[in-house]
Motif scaffolding. Structure first.
Motif, short mmCIF file in Angstrom:
data_model
loop_
_atom_site.label_atom_id
_atom_site.label_comp_id
_atom_site.label_asym_id
_atom_site.label_seq_id
_atom_site.Cartn_x
_atom_site.Cartn_y
_atom_site.Cartn_z
N SER A 1 29.45 -24.41 51.69
CA SER A 1 30.31 -24.96 50.48
C SER A 1 29.66 -24.23 49.30
CB SER A 1 30.14 -26.38 50.30
OG SER A 1 28.76 -26.73 50.17
N GLN A 2 30.64 -23.98 48.17
CA GLN A 2 30.23 -23.54 46.96
C GLN A 2 29.03 -24.47 46.25
OE1 GLN A 2 34.39 -23.20 45.56
NE2 GLN A 2 33.64 -21.32 44.63
N ASP A 3 29.13 -25.88 46.42
CA ASP A 3 28.35 -26.61 45.85
C ASP A 3 26.85 -26.60 46.40
OD1 ASP A 3 30.03 -27.84 43.91
OD2 ASP A 3 30.36 -29.50 45.19
N ALA A 4 26.86 -26.35 47.77
CA ALA A 4 25.44 -25.87 48.47
C ALA A 4 24.71 -24.79 48.13
CB ALA A 4 25.79 -26.26 50.06
N ARG A 5 25.80 -23.66 48.04
CA ARG A 5 25.21 -22.43 47.71
C ARG A 5 24.43 -22.39 46.69
NH1 ARG A 5 30.21 -20.22 49.71
NH2 ARG A 5 30.73 -19.54 47.64
N THR A 6 25.13 -23.02 45.72
CA THR A 6 24.36 -23.14 44.06
C THR A 6 23.32 -24.29 43.60
OG1 THR A 6 26.61 -24.22 43.16
CG2 THR A 6 26.15 -21.78 43.08
N GLY A 7 23.30 -25.30 44.70
CA GLY A 7 22.70 -26.29 44.43
C GLY A 7 23.21 -27.26 43.54
N THR A 8 24.61 -27.41 43.40
CA THR A 8 25.35 -28.24 42.29
C THR A 8 25.52 -29.54 42.66
OG1 THR A 8 26.47 -26.19 41.52
CG2 THR A 8 27.39 -28.31 41.11
N VAL A 9 25.10 -30.52 41.92
CA VAL A 9 25.06 -32.06 42.18
C VAL A 9 25.49 -32.58 40.80
CG1 VAL A 9 24.12 -34.21 42.96
CG2 VAL A 9 23.46 -31.98 44.10
N VAL B 1 26.31 -15.44 38.84
CA VAL B 1 27.34 -14.84 37.76
C VAL B 1 26.38 -13.76 36.86
CG1 VAL B 1 28.26 -15.18 35.64
CG2 VAL B 1 28.86 -16.57 37.40
N ALA B 2 25.06 -14.12 36.57
CA ALA B 2 24.30 -13.41 35.62
C ALA B 2 23.57 -11.96 36.32
CB ALA B 2 23.01 -14.15 35.33
N THR B 3 23.32 -12.18 37.81
CA THR B 3 22.56 -11.03 38.34
C THR B 3 23.62 -10.41 39.62
OG1 THR B 3 21.40 -12.56 39.88
CG2 THR B 3 20.61 -12.02 37.68
N LYS B 4 24.55 -10.97 39.71
CA LYS B 4 25.44 -10.50 41.03
C LYS B 4 24.95 -10.87 42.47
CE LYS B 4 28.38 -7.27 38.51
NZ LYS B 4 29.46 -6.32 38.67
N THR B 5 23.76 -11.69 42.15
CA THR B 5 23.27 -12.26 43.36
C THR B 5 22.74 -13.54 43.18
OG1 THR B 5 21.53 -11.83 45.40
CG2 THR B 5 20.87 -11.38 43.22
N ASP B 6 23.03 -14.67 44.00
CA ASP B 6 22.44 -15.99 43.90
C ASP B 6 21.04 -16.22 43.28
OD1 ASP B 6 23.52 -18.80 43.69
OD2 ASP B 6 22.13 -19.03 45.60
N THR B 7 20.90 -16.43 42.24
CA THR B 7 19.42 -16.59 41.75
C THR B 7 19.51 -17.88 41.03
OG1 THR B 7 19.68 -14.28 41.09
CG2 THR B 7 17.97 -15.37 39.89
N PRO B 8 18.08 -18.52 41.22
CA PRO B 8 17.97 -20.01 40.52
C PRO B 8 17.97 -19.72 39.03
CG PRO B 8 16.14 -19.58 42.35
CD PRO B 8 17.21 -18.27 42.17
N LEU B 9 18.23 -20.64 38.20
CA LEU B 9 18.39 -20.44 36.89
C LEU B 9 17.13 -20.35 36.38
CD1 LEU B 9 20.96 -23.32 35.82
CD2 LEU B 9 21.42 -21.03 36.75
N LEU B 10 15.85 -20.93 36.95
CA LEU B 10 14.66 -20.40 36.47
C LEU B 10 14.24 -19.18 36.42
CD1 LEU B 10 12.55 -23.40 38.12
CD2 LEU B 10 12.95 -23.11 35.73
N ASN B 11 14.80 -18.26 37.23
CA ASN B 11 14.38 -16.91 37.48
C ASN B 11 15.43 -15.96 36.74
OD1 ASN B 11 12.35 -17.86 38.94
ND2 ASN B 11 13.49 -17.33 40.90
#
Length: 810
Positions: free
Chosen positions: A101-109, A118-128
């Motif tokens: 799911s999209q939520d699970a891929r991005t850890g959205t709750v 969006v920022a790096t074209k690969t799923d990246t934690p916001l911390l990084n």
């Protein structure tokens, strides 16, 4: 059937053991270790009662996929080596789960997202991500029930809403105004129109130059819409909304897995409404089917089509009040600024024509995306978008006359002018993005590289409105009573091919251009994990911007070629897994043809591109696992801004590239769960946006000089939204927005006063199927000036607006 448990199939790993068991065991160990070091675990050890937010997991249906060839089942080069002394890359320090799911891929709750691609074209934690970034989730969008995309950004620090001539979305991000820095699923969506959020999964606002990912422009930042996709999650939800100004809105979101290899989803909406402004209305609708195909474990194909139509009244707002002694063609001076004019304090009165003011957009978009994991550390993503934009708008608005549209000092008259504009465009873009993860000696590298190719073609045709005055030609402006400013008469729209006055007062030719733009781009980015505490990032992008335009007034063809190289670099220090401190440097360019590149004149042929150079330091801290603090201090320098040559022929575009602006600022945001019951989104920005070098000659009527404040940018901006769940059934939210005083344009002659606005909402989970919410925007019914497009086109903020929504899941 939401929440139904389904069996997980035991796919085989390279070791021959069931991959499902291996992943479950690894996830259990990771979760146990994470919990043992967490604040809840420590509190539980001390004997305190701790309530953990419930987590619902919907497993995918049991599937049987084709086995991968034996040759592809080998060790992942991107995986960490077994030696314990090796540094583990930052992205692998995050606990992961097997989910699609999209939520699970991005850890959205709720209002919180843990990562984004969006920022790096690969799923990246916001911390990084070493850049200021705000993610607005679908839950926050739903809870607000705002009518326009840009309204949602009121709760994001460092972002101001521009009026956009009453016909489009337009934002000022970090002091840089743009109507083109809009993207959808990472593709450029740069035509000027009003977008809707009916099919939006999340909105990402990336601040500062973002050329590595997004290419030309993007000097102050970009807004990206990530759309809902067919991810196999079963969702069937219908909503019906009503409220103030006759609002009526209906949506449908329906999707599920068709079988083990195919998932589908459909989003549909319709909305019709009047508005708090007299004679304003809108009608819009859209449909967006999507399909996802997964022929094997390593490949995913996504297809999407959208038809969207928006038809509304174009409203360029109110004029300003002219001061006695103001220079000809102005309303005031920068040393004695004036304020907007509202007849008898009534912000609802319309300065336009009920039958003629309109903005119509019809957009058709097709997207195709294929992603493949080679299972050796290399992944590839190839995506194509083809979009057809039909856009027409027509305005009768305050302009012209002795005070350039302003109300005279005795409040007896002002002037209206008129125009119509067709800006149709076709966009085709193809992006290919590779990501390769590997070890080089003791360091781990995540290398991203790729290309973008694009073709944009369109027309830009403008006609000037002429009012009847008893002569054969008519006149291009009409005098009106400011206390009865709505125009009900006829207007004739005439195309002027030359700069010659034919008797109607028009001395400048109307635009009449057919253009084409070819883009070829390539980029490379290397993220190097030196140790678990230190990360270095270096990147560069090359853009070839090849434009030609035919001036259909004169049959002159012009062309221009720009070769742009944009570098970026960053250092991230992570003293703890939940804390990062970064320093970043980035550059982007905007060709002389500007955001909308719809024509070429002689001046644009020789002007240098504008340059945006950003230096930024920041800190990001997960105060708890779902509560993120982000701060940034930056300086953004904009150079090579064009300064018009005094006395140059009309339409020549002759200018010197001598102008400059400097924006310095501080941004703070806190977003997520303070407790399991309390969600919060807080933002503050201090922005000092100044003209650094004159943008006009000092002798013009309204000079834009060094030291002036940049249009629509307040020194201070604060917003805080809170939602609290009192019981399993009832929740309530309250928000406050403060926007400091700003100027309607950078000549600093018309001041927009600071304002506070309060919003609220009540939310009910009635049962498994039914939900309802009541939201109130501007609960105190405060009069305020929300935005502007120059000194005499100033938009009033919407009065108290109530919306009632019912949601049914089936």
């Amino acid at each position: 059937m939401e929440g139904k448990a389904m069996a997980l199939r035991p796919t085989m790993g390279s070791s021959g053991r069931p991959r499902c068991r291996t992943l479950v065991a690894a996830s259990t160990v990771a979760m146990t270790a994470a919990f043992a070091g967490s604040a809840p675990a420590r509190a539980q050890a001390a004997g305190q009662q701790v309530e953990i937010p419930p987590v619902n997991v919907t497993a995918p249906a049991e599937t049987r996929r084709p086995s991968r060839p034996a040759a592809s089942r080998h060790a992942d080069r991107g995986a960490p080596r077994p030696q314990p002394q090796r540094a583990q890359p930052a992205e692998q320090q995050q606990a992961t789960a097997v989910a699609q799911s999209q939520d699970a891929r991005t850890g959205t709750v709720g209002y919180y997202s843990n990562s984004t691609s969006v920022a790096t074209k690969t799923d990246t934690p916001l911390l990084n991500i070493p850049q200021s970034l705000s993610v607005i989730t679908k839950d926050f969008i739903r809870d607000q029930s705002y009518q326009n995309l840009t309204d949602v950004t009121r709760y994001v620090p460092g972002v101001a809403v521009h009026q956009g001539e009453g016909n489009r979305d337009e934002l000022v991000i970090r002091g840089i105004d743009s109507s083109a820095n809009f993207f959808v699923n990472g593709f450029r969506d740069d035509v000027q129109y009003f977008r809707d959020v009916y099919n939006t999964q999340s909105i990402e606002l990336l601040k500062g130059p973002a050329a590595i990912t997004f290419g030309r422009g993007a000097g102050g930042g970009v807004l990206n819409r990530t759309l809902k996709e067919a991810d196999g999650t079963r969702v069937y939800e219908a909503t019906a909304q009503t409220g103030s100004w006759g609002d009526r809105r209906f949506t449908l979101d329906a999707g599920q897995a068709i079988n083990e290899n195919v998932a589908a989803r459909l989003n549909v909406f319709y909305e019709g409404a009047d508005a708090f402004r007299d004679f304003n209305h809108l009608e819009r609708y859209g449909i967006n089917p999507t399909v996802t195909l997964t022929p094997d474990d390593d490949t995913r194909i996504k297809l999407s089509y959208e038809y969207f139509h928006d038809d509304r009244t174009a409203d360029r707002g109110n004029p300003s009040q002219a001061e006695a002694g103001a220079p000809a063609g102005t309303t005031a001076t920068r040393f004695n600024p004036t304020t907007p004019f509202a007849p008898t304090g009534d912000f609802s009165i319309f300065f336009g024509s009920p039958s003629l003011n309109q903005a119509i957009a019809t957009v058709q978009t097709g997207m195709a995306l294929i992603e493949h994991d080679f299972d050796n550390g290399l992944t590839v993503r190839n995506g194509t978008i083809a979009a057809d934009y039909k856009k027409f708008y027509q305005n009768i608005y305050p302009t012209g006359g002795a005070f350039n549209g302003g109300v005279d000092p005795t409040d007896t008259f002002f002037n209206l002018g008129a125009y119509q504009h067709t800006t149709n465009r076709d966009n085709v873009f193809n992006q290919t993005d590779f990501t390769y993860k590997t070890w080089v000696g003791p360091t781990h590298h995540t290398v991203g590289f790729g290309t973008e190719f694009g073709r944009q073609t369109g027309v830009d045709i403008r006609n000037t409105g002429v009012f009847p005055n008893g002569t054969p030609t008519g006149i291009n402006t009409i005098t009106m009573n400011p206390f009865s400013p709505t125009y009900f008469g006829p207007v004739t729209f005439v195309h002027h091919f030359t700069n010659t006055n034919i008797g109607d007062g028009v001395t400048t030719a109307d635009s009449n251009s057919s253009y084409g733009l070819n883009i070829q781009s390539g980029y490379v980015r290397d993220t190097v994990d030196i140790t678990r505490y230190l990360q270095l990032i270096g990147a560069v992008r090359y853009d070839r911007f090849d434009m030609s335009a035919l001036d259909m007034n004169t049959s002159i063809q012009r062309a221009r070629l720009d070769n742009l190289v944009s570098p970026a670099a960053a250092v991230i220090v992570k003293p703890r897994d939940d804390l990062s401190v970064y320093g970043a440097y980035s550059v982007s360019y905007l060709p002389s043809t500007g955001d909308q590149f719809s024509a070429l004149n002689n001046g644009q042929l020789i002007l240098q591109p504008q340059k945006f150079e950003n230096k930024e330091i920041g800190l990001k801290w997960n105060i708890n696992p779902k509560y993120l603090l982000s701060t940034a201090i930056y300086q953004l320098d904009r150079t090579n801004q064009p300064v018009p040559v005094p006395g140059a022929p009309p339409g020549s575009g002759l200018a010197f590239p001598n102008g400059a602006s400097t924006i310095r600022g501080l941004e703070i945001s806190l977003n997520g769960y303070i407790t399991d019951r309390w969600q919060s989104q807080l933002g503050y920005a201090y922005t000092d946006a100044r003209v650094a070098k004159d943008l006009t000659a000092a002798t013009v009527a309204l000079p834009i000089l060094a030291g002036n404040r940049v249009q629509l940018v307040p020194f201070s901006q604060f917003a805080w939204w809170n939602k609290y769940r009192f019981t399993d059934m009832w929740s309530a939210g309250v928000g406050v927005i403060y926007f400091g005083d700003s100027f309607a344009s950078s000549d600093d002659t018309v001041r927009l006063p600071a304002f506070f606005r309060f919003d609220a909402g009540v939310y009910a989970n009635i049962d498994r199927n039914w939900k309802a919410q009541l939201t109130v925007e501007n609960i105190l019914n405060t009069n305020y000036w929300a935005s502007a497009d120059g000194d005499n086109n100033i938009s009033a903020g919407q009065g108290r607006t109530v919306r009632l929504k019912a949601m049914y899941k089936f």
